[in-house]
Design a protein around this motif. Sequence first.
Motif, short mmCIF file in Angstrom:
data_model
loop_
_atom_site.label_atom_id
_atom_site.label_comp_id
_atom_site.label_asym_id
_atom_site.label_seq_id
_atom_site.Cartn_x
_atom_site.Cartn_y
_atom_site.Cartn_z
N PRO A 54 0.79 -1.24 0.00
CA PRO A 54 0.00 0.00 0.00
C PRO A 54 0.81 1.28 0.00
O PRO A 54 0.50 2.22 -0.74
CB PRO A 54 -0.85 -0.13 1.27
CG PRO A 54 -1.01 -1.60 1.47
CD PRO A 54 0.29 -2.19 1.03
N LEU A 55 1.86 1.36 0.83
CA LEU A 55 2.61 2.61 0.91
C LEU A 55 3.42 2.86 -0.37
O LEU A 55 3.53 4.00 -0.83
CB LEU A 55 3.54 2.59 2.13
CG LEU A 55 4.18 3.94 2.49
CD1 LEU A 55 3.12 5.00 2.75
CD2 LEU A 55 5.09 3.80 3.71
N ASN A 95 7.08 1.14 7.69
CA ASN A 95 6.99 2.57 7.43
C ASN A 95 5.55 3.04 7.37
O ASN A 95 5.24 4.16 7.77
CB ASN A 95 7.73 2.92 6.14
CG ASN A 95 9.19 3.21 6.36
OD1 ASN A 95 9.58 4.35 6.59
ND2 ASN A 95 10.02 2.17 6.34
N ALA A 96 4.65 2.21 6.87
CA ALA A 96 3.24 2.57 6.88
C ALA A 96 2.73 2.70 8.31
O ALA A 96 1.96 3.62 8.64
CB ALA A 96 2.43 1.52 6.12
N GLN A 97 3.16 1.79 9.18
CA GLN A 97 2.75 1.85 10.58
C GLN A 97 3.30 3.08 11.29
O GLN A 97 2.61 3.70 12.10
CB GLN A 97 3.22 0.59 11.32
CG GLN A 97 2.58 -0.70 10.81
CD GLN A 97 3.26 -1.94 11.36
OE1 GLN A 97 4.23 -1.84 12.12
NE2 GLN A 97 2.79 -3.10 10.96
N GLU A 98 4.55 3.47 10.97
CA GLU A 98 5.20 4.56 11.68
C GLU A 98 4.94 5.92 11.04
O GLU A 98 4.86 6.93 11.76
CB GLU A 98 6.71 4.30 11.72
CG GLU A 98 7.09 3.07 12.52
CD GLU A 98 8.59 2.80 12.47
OE1 GLU A 98 9.29 3.51 11.70
OE2 GLU A 98 9.06 1.89 13.17
N ARG A 99 4.83 5.99 9.71
CA ARG A 99 4.75 7.28 9.00
C ARG A 99 3.35 7.62 8.52
O ARG A 99 3.08 8.76 8.20
CB ARG A 99 5.71 7.27 7.80
CG ARG A 99 7.09 6.74 8.10
CD ARG A 99 7.83 7.60 9.09
NE ARG A 99 9.07 6.95 9.54
CZ ARG A 99 9.93 7.46 10.39
NH1 ARG A 99 9.71 8.66 10.89
NH2 ARG A 99 11.01 6.80 10.75
N ASP A 100 2.48 6.61 8.45
CA ASP A 100 1.10 6.85 8.01
C ASP A 100 0.17 5.97 8.83
O ASP A 100 -0.58 5.14 8.31
CB ASP A 100 0.97 6.54 6.50
CG ASP A 100 -0.34 7.03 5.91
OD1 ASP A 100 -0.87 8.06 6.39
OD2 ASP A 100 -0.84 6.38 4.98
N GLN A 101 0.24 6.19 10.14
CA GLN A 101 -0.38 5.29 11.10
C GLN A 101 -1.87 5.08 10.85
O GLN A 101 -2.39 3.97 10.99
CB GLN A 101 -0.17 5.83 12.51
CG GLN A 101 -0.70 4.94 13.62
CD GLN A 101 -0.40 5.50 14.99
OE1 GLN A 101 0.13 6.60 15.12
NE2 GLN A 101 -0.73 4.75 16.04
#
Length: 521
Positions: A329-330, A409-415
Amino acid sequence: MNSLNLVWFRRDLRLMDNEIIWRGSQGNILPFFIIDPWFYQQPEIGAQRVNFLFESLAELDKQLHKIGSQLYLFHGNSLQMIQTLTQELLAQDYRPYLLFNRDVQVTYGLERDQKVKQFYQAHGLAVTECTNFFLAPSGHGDTWLQDYYHYQNQPLHPTPERLHTPHLMLNTPQISLKDAIRKYGTNCSKNAWFSGGESQAQATLHSFLTRRFYGYHWKISRPWLAQQGATSHLSPHLTFGTMSGRYVYQKVQAKRRAYADHDRRVLSLRAFRDRLRWRDAASQRLYDHPRLIHENLYPEFDQWYNCEPLTAEKALYFRRWQQGTTGFPLVDASMRQLRQMGWMNFRMRALCATFLTINCGISWHYGAQHYMQYLIDGDLAIDHWQWQMQAGITHPLSASFRIYNPERNAQERDQHWQFIHYWVPELRALSPDDWGKVTLDAYPPPMLNWSESRQQNGQIIKQLREQVRQRLRREQGQEFRIAQQAQTTRKRYHQRWRNYYQPNQPHAGQQLSLDFGDFSC
């Protein structure tokens, strides 16, 4: 003979703090820009950049009219146009004096400028190559940083209040801006995020320094916040020179002096100021090593990263990466943002680059060209070097290199998946917690196993980096050991910077990402 100052605009489409317009304003002046077909036919041209260019040219012409002049648009091969224009002016009893700013982007431009200077010298005519940004001569030694800041703090070149352009009847091929847009413009719609021109650059800088810069040092890594304006959005203006980097630097410094040293806003301003320096450092590197646009920094990588045709499997990976249908997704959101917006924040550029080079095993040459075909702020000096960096080629003295994990990175930058939901509407029915538990017919599954590809291809890159280290150790001896110690010192410094805040504070160390080497403003 009547003297006439020919002011040749290229990547410096502004009046403020522009050496050539300041010098040219001292006498009769002919400001011009050449629509050279070569630039619109080479493979790394970008539709968004072409539109931005024409918007900037229209604004420049408008500003010139306000002070009594106009922008002449010539059409044809740049060298031939300069020669034809000069000879025609000589025949009309003018003595041309040519001024232009240095441009180091492409070999075509470097060779063009050299031939133009030779032509003028052969005719006994004056030509001056001016400075659009700081660029030290080759072999500048260890004083670059000191010289850079000396340049940045110099007084700005004054903006002329009035220009005098004599009435000229020219046969040199010209083109109207409307015809240029019709001939070379693109069908893509007007960019909703970026508009060209010096006045737009001023407005963008003003809004950034008024409030948008708050938290810049950590928001720059959040794609949704960056898209919404947490970054400066000045990068296309710096690329086309609708605003000088020195002017931006001095405005940032003036803003920084308004706060105490311990104020968190100072950290944001410093982080942005550093990116201005890194941008010019990239241009310096390209000037010193022009081959790095297309060649690997180290030949050990030539068999792995090259322009050979892709296998059927890699060609499929590349198409899906380009289209944003990888099943990650990211990555997909970022690649779709690139195609429509013409821009990504640095971390997403890096993430998509490592995904293509490390996980897909595709040479950085393919990805770099794709980026340049879509980025509105596309800059060869930055783009191609950063691709080599993300591909694991650069800084071989370090035992490790970064491979971005799209899911983490999706969890950390686009939570909360704001960025992903905006660009991948197929996933709007899912929450981040649903990912991996629910499948959708409208969205493809991951096209590869990220962990396995990371392990397999990452090991290849690791071995190649070790080969480079061994060769450098044999060739450089003591110099190698000193460089390795410096690398360790820099790594420790970077870690201390990342941990500037205590973990229990709002902008905790684990949230603070400075992305050292980030050239994307």
